[in-house]
Design a protein around this motif. Structure first.
Motif, short mmCIF file in Angstrom:
data_model
loop_
_atom_site.label_atom_id
_atom_site.label_comp_id
_atom_site.label_asym_id
_atom_site.label_seq_id
_atom_site.Cartn_x
_atom_site.Cartn_y
_atom_site.Cartn_z
N GLN A 74 44.53 26.49 28.53
CA GLN A 74 43.79 26.95 29.70
C GLN A 74 42.47 27.61 29.31
O GLN A 74 41.44 27.42 29.96
CB GLN A 74 44.64 27.93 30.52
N ILE B 227 56.89 40.85 34.65
CA ILE B 227 57.17 39.50 34.14
C ILE B 227 57.91 39.58 32.81
O ILE B 227 58.91 38.90 32.60
CB ILE B 227 55.86 38.69 33.98
N SER C 170 48.60 28.74 27.19
CA SER C 170 47.49 29.64 27.52
C SER C 170 46.23 29.25 26.77
O SER C 170 45.13 29.30 27.32
CB SER C 170 47.86 31.08 27.17
N GLY D 233 47.77 34.80 29.05
CA GLY D 233 46.57 34.56 29.85
C GLY D 233 45.82 35.85 30.15
O GLY D 233 44.59 35.89 30.11
N MET D 234 46.56 36.89 30.43
CA MET D 234 45.94 38.20 30.69
C MET D 234 45.24 38.73 29.44
O MET D 234 44.13 39.24 29.50
CB MET D 234 47.00 39.19 31.16
N LYS E 253 47.53 44.98 37.61
CA LYS E 253 47.77 43.72 36.91
C LYS E 253 48.66 43.91 35.69
O LYS E 253 49.52 43.08 35.41
CB LYS E 253 46.43 43.07 36.53
N VAL F 104 52.32 42.25 34.73
CA VAL F 104 52.67 41.68 33.43
C VAL F 104 53.94 42.33 32.89
O VAL F 104 54.83 41.65 32.37
CB VAL F 104 51.50 41.84 32.44
N SER G 214 54.20 29.18 25.19
CA SER G 214 53.34 29.90 26.12
C SER G 214 51.95 30.16 25.54
O SER G 214 50.95 30.10 26.24
CB SER G 214 53.99 31.22 26.52
N SER H 40 56.83 31.76 32.16
CA SER H 40 56.01 32.82 32.75
C SER H 40 55.41 33.74 31.70
O SER H 40 54.50 34.52 32.01
CB SER H 40 56.83 33.62 33.77
N SER I 297 53.42 32.80 29.67
CA SER I 297 52.02 32.35 29.56
C SER I 297 51.10 33.25 30.40
O SER I 297 49.92 33.38 30.08
CB SER I 297 51.88 30.89 29.97
N TYR I 298 51.63 33.89 31.44
CA TYR I 298 50.82 34.82 32.21
C TYR I 298 50.40 36.01 31.37
O TYR I 298 49.29 36.52 31.49
CB TYR I 298 51.57 35.32 33.45
N VAL I 299 51.30 36.46 30.52
CA VAL I 299 51.00 37.59 29.63
C VAL I 299 49.87 37.21 28.69
O VAL I 299 48.88 37.94 28.55
CB VAL I 299 52.25 38.01 28.84
#
Length: 116
Positions: A18, A107, A15, A84-85, A100, A104, A11, A78, A80-82
């Motif tokens: 990205q 998730i 990230s 990413g944030m 938001k 997180v 992850s 998922s 990776s969302y953490v």
């Protein structure tokens, strides 16, 4: 536990890819079938790191898929969302509101429940 470590590493790499892509796109000239555009692509070191990060993340993902159940492995992406944030705050200096962060947290809770 090993899956969690591998999923976190995958992850982070995803990230990072990205983040490098966003940085690379900011330096590129507008798209066109011209030499200046392609030069801005191929001489862009952020774009290179983007590709390397995605390649490493993909290689690690293939290892995870081969060795762990899909029903457990796939939700771990998922995470990776953490990351990413966190990158949005640290790299791009974006404001992240409480809603938001609540997302997180949900998730991360889901990943924890699935990994048990």
């Amino acid at each position: 536990m090993r899956l969690i470590i591998l999923a976190v590493l995958q992850s982070i790499l995803l990230s990072a890819g990205q983040v490098w892509l966003k940085l690379a796109l900011a330096r590129m000239v507008p798209f066109g079938w011209s030499w200046p555009f392609w030069r801005s692509v191929f001489l862009n070191w952020q774009f290179l790191f983007c590709g390397l990060s995605f390649a490493a993340a993909s290689g690690l993902w293939m290892y995870i898929l081969k060795n762990y159940p899909f029903s457990v492995s796939y939700p771990m992406v998922s995470l990776s969302y953490v990351f990413g944030m966190i990158a949005a705050i640290l790299v791009f200096h974006e404001n992240v509101d409480l809603v938001k962060w609540l997302g997180v947290l949900l998730i991360m809770t889901g990943c924890f429940l699935i990994s048990r």
